[in-house]
Write a protein that holds these residues in place. Structure first.
Motif, PDB file in Angstrom:
ATOM      1  N   ALA A  30     -24.628  17.867  72.817  1.00  0.00           N
ATOM      2  CA  ALA A  30     -25.339  18.255  71.593  1.00  0.00           C
ATOM      3  C   ALA A  30     -24.843  19.624  71.156  1.00  0.00           C
ATOM      4  N   TRP A  31     -24.716  19.788  69.860  1.00  0.00           N
ATOM      5  CA  TRP A  31     -24.389  21.075  69.258  1.00  0.00           C
ATOM      6  C   TRP A  31     -25.594  21.472  68.419  1.00  0.00           C
ATOM      7  N   TYR A  32     -26.188  22.599  68.739  1.00  0.00           N
ATOM      8  CA  TYR A  32     -27.404  23.038  68.068  1.00  0.00           C
ATOM      9  C   TYR A  32     -27.188  24.429  67.489  1.00  0.00           C
ATOM     10  N   THR A  33     -27.996  24.748  66.485  1.00  0.00           N
ATOM     11  CA  THR A  33     -27.903  26.075  65.882  1.00  0.00           C
ATOM     12  C   THR A  33     -29.209  26.816  66.051  1.00  0.00           C
ATOM     13  N   GLU A  34     -29.097  28.045  66.500  1.00  0.00           N
ATOM     14  CA  GLU A  34     -30.274  28.908  66.605  1.00  0.00           C
ATOM     15  C   GLU A  34     -30.620  29.510  65.250  1.00  0.00           C
ATOM     16  N   ASP A  35     -29.758  29.279  64.227  1.00  0.00           N
ATOM     17  CA  ASP A  35     -30.056  29.741  62.868  1.00  0.00           C
ATOM     18  C   ASP A  35     -31.279  29.013  62.313  1.00  0.00           C
ATOM     19  N   ILE A  36     -31.534  27.812  62.818  1.00  0.00           N
ATOM     20  CA  ILE A  36     -32.729  27.042  62.442  1.00  0.00           C
ATOM     21  C   ILE A  36     -33.500  26.845  63.744  1.00  0.00           C
ATOM     22  N   PRO A  37     -34.412  27.759  64.054  1.00  0.00           N
ATOM     23  CA  PRO A  37     -35.036  27.789  65.378  1.00  0.00           C
ATOM     24  C   PRO A  37     -36.159  26.768  65.564  1.00  0.00           C
ATOM     25  N   ILE A  38     -35.853  25.510  65.302  1.00  0.00           N
ATOM     26  CA  ILE A  38     -36.810  24.449  65.620  1.00  0.00           C
ATOM     27  C   ILE A  38     -36.172  23.541  66.658  1.00  0.00           C
ATOM     28  N   SER A  39     -36.978  23.077  67.567  1.00  0.00           N
ATOM     29  CA  SER A  39     -36.497  22.328  68.721  1.00  0.00           C
ATOM     30  C   SER A  39     -36.444  20.826  68.407  1.00  0.00           C
ATOM     31  N   GLU A  40     -35.678  20.464  67.401  1.00  0.00           N
ATOM     32  CA  GLU A  40     -35.608  19.072  66.951  1.00  0.00           C
ATOM     33  C   GLU A  40     -34.171  18.584  66.903  1.00  0.00           C
ATOM     34  N   GLY A  41     -34.037  17.263  66.809  1.00  0.00           N
ATOM     35  CA  GLY A  41     -32.731  16.646  66.700  1.00  0.00           C
ATOM     36  C   GLY A  41     -32.890  15.154  66.524  1.00  0.00           C
ATOM     37  N   PRO A  42     -31.778  14.434  66.428  1.00  0.00           N
ATOM     38  CA  PRO A  42     -31.865  12.987  66.240  1.00  0.00           C
ATOM     39  C   PRO A  42     -32.357  12.293  67.506  1.00  0.00           C
ATOM     40  N   TYR A  43     -32.900  11.130  67.301  1.00  0.00           N
ATOM     41  CA  TYR A  43     -33.399  10.278  68.381  1.00  0.00           C
ATOM     42  C   TYR A  43     -34.264  11.114  69.316  1.00  0.00           C
ATOM     43  N   THR A  44     -34.000  11.133  70.600  1.00  0.00           N
ATOM     44  CA  THR A  44     -34.821  11.923  71.530  1.00  0.00           C
ATOM     45  C   THR A  44     -34.101  13.198  71.947  1.00  0.00           C
ATOM     46  N   PHE A  45     -33.091  13.582  71.215  1.00  0.00           N
ATOM     47  CA  PHE A  45     -32.296  14.755  71.571  1.00  0.00           C
ATOM     48  C   PHE A  45     -32.966  16.012  71.026  1.00  0.00           C
ATOM     49  N   LYS A  46     -34.051  16.373  71.680  1.00  0.00           N
ATOM     50  CA  LYS A  46     -34.882  17.496  71.280  1.00  0.00           C
ATOM     51  C   LYS A  46     -34.997  18.453  72.461  1.00  0.00           C
ATOM     52  N   GLY A  47     -35.648  19.573  72.261  1.00  0.00           N
ATOM     53  CA  GLY A  47     -35.909  20.468  73.373  1.00  0.00           C
ATOM     54  C   GLY A  47     -34.906  21.591  73.547  1.00  0.00           C
ATOM     55  N   LEU A  48     -34.022  21.772  72.595  1.00  0.00           N
ATOM     56  CA  LEU A  48     -33.060  22.877  72.651  1.00  0.00           C
ATOM     57  C   LEU A  48     -33.595  24.047  71.815  1.00  0.00           C
ATOM     58  N   PRO A  49     -33.064  25.252  71.990  1.00  0.00           N
ATOM     59  CA  PRO A  49     -33.581  26.418  71.257  1.00  0.00           C
ATOM     60  C   PRO A  49     -33.072  26.506  69.814  1.00  0.00           C
ATOM     61  N   GLY A  50     -32.914  25.360  69.169  1.00  0.00           N
ATOM     62  CA  GLY A  50     -32.486  25.314  67.778  1.00  0.00           C
ATOM     63  C   GLY A  50     -32.287  23.873  67.354  1.00  0.00           C
ATOM     64  N   LEU A  51     -32.066  23.685  66.075  1.00  0.00           N
ATOM     65  CA  LEU A  51     -31.896  22.341  65.516  1.00  0.00           C
ATOM     66  C   LEU A  51     -30.560  21.741  65.940  1.00  0.00           C
ATOM     67  N   VAL A  52     -30.602  20.503  66.414  1.00  0.00           N
ATOM     68  CA  VAL A  52     -29.374  19.799  66.789  1.00  0.00           C
ATOM     69  C   VAL A  52     -28.670  19.366  65.505  1.00  0.00           C
ATOM     70  N   ILE A  53     -27.435  19.817  65.346  1.00  0.00           N
ATOM     71  CA  ILE A  53     -26.630  19.508  64.162  1.00  0.00           C
ATOM     72  C   ILE A  53     -25.743  18.292  64.431  1.00  0.00           C
ATOM     73  N   GLU A  54     -25.326  18.138  65.695  1.00  0.00           N
ATOM     74  CA  GLU A  54     -24.448  17.032  66.059  1.00  0.00           C
ATOM     75  C   GLU A  54     -24.753  16.637  67.505  1.00  0.00           C
ATOM     76  N   ALA A  55     -24.734  15.325  67.776  1.00  0.00           N
ATOM     77  CA  ALA A  55     -24.947  14.836  69.148  1.00  0.00           C
ATOM     78  C   ALA A  55     -24.189  13.532  69.317  1.00  0.00           C
ATOM     79  N   TYR A  56     -23.628  13.353  70.519  1.00  0.00           N
ATOM     80  CA  TYR A  56     -22.872  12.125  70.779  1.00  0.00           C
ATOM     81  C   TYR A  56     -22.816  11.881  72.282  1.00  0.00           C
ATOM     82  N   ASP A  57     -22.563  10.613  72.632  1.00  0.00           N
ATOM     83  CA  ASP A  57     -22.406  10.296  74.046  1.00  0.00           C
ATOM     84  C   ASP A  57     -20.937  10.445  74.427  1.00  0.00           C
TER      85      ASP A  57
END
Length: 184
Positions: A81-108
């Motif tokens: 997952a690639w997340y940005t702390e510029d948007i400090p919400i702990s969200e992302g696609p599917y269940t890819f949450k819990g990081l210190p910023g918004l997930v911008i990109e995620a892949y297996d």
């Protein structure tokens, strides 16, 4: 669009890529619920999987966001997952949450699934979960999905009371078995 027919523009949408990813995820506090569909019926179950992220000291710019890298495991898939702390919400696609910023990109790691943020929208109303769902747990949902993939014609009959024509059973079975790469 270059060849109008009788003064009308004909657009063929069959060649436009589209998502075949149906599940939707809603998070309320620490509770994460997955809504998924089998044969037109929505099921809801609470995920029993929490991703333990490892933060990696690597950055890259995606669009205009400075992103940091994290890796984790979701069921049997290794996720980047690639997340940005510029948007400090702990969200992302599917269940890819819990990081210190918004997930911008995620892949297996096999790139079977690849999520990329395409835009942000400021909504004035809350996004509500899907209604008219069957509540279940993951194991029951998985059994229902497996039963459907093993015998889609039979599942269609159980759900609708209608038989798939005998000459179409093999085609329907093959079509539904090829959609077998689920994120979970």
């Amino acid at each position: 669009m270059a060849n109008p027919v009788n003064g009308k523009v004909i657009i063929d949408f069959s060649h436009i890529p589209r998502a075949f990813f149906i599940p939707e995820v809603f998070k309320t506090g620490e509770k994460v619920e997955i809504y998924d569909k089998i044969l037109g019926v929505y099921y809801k179950y609470e995920t029993d999987q929490k991703i333990k992220w490892t933060l990696i000291n690597e950055t890259k710019t995606i669009s205009t966001y400075r992103c940091r890298k994290a890796i984790g495991k979701y069921r049997n898939k290794n996720i980047t997952a690639w997340y940005t702390e510029d948007i400090p919400i702990s969200e992302g696609p599917y269940t890819f949450k819990g990081l210190p910023g918004l997930v911008i990109e995620a892949y297996d790691d096999k790139d079977f699934f690849h999520f990329s943020l395409v835009g942000l929208k400021d909504l004035s109303e809350l996004v509500a979960p899907i209604t008219n769902v069957i509540s279940t747990d993951y194991e029951r949902f998985l059994k229902k999905r497996t039963d459907f993939q093993n015998d889609p014609a039979g599942a269609f009959f159980v759900t609708t009371g209608k038989h798939v024509p005998k000459d179409q059973v093999e085609r329907v079975t093959k079509m539904h078995r090829k959609n077998n790469n689920h994120l979970d």
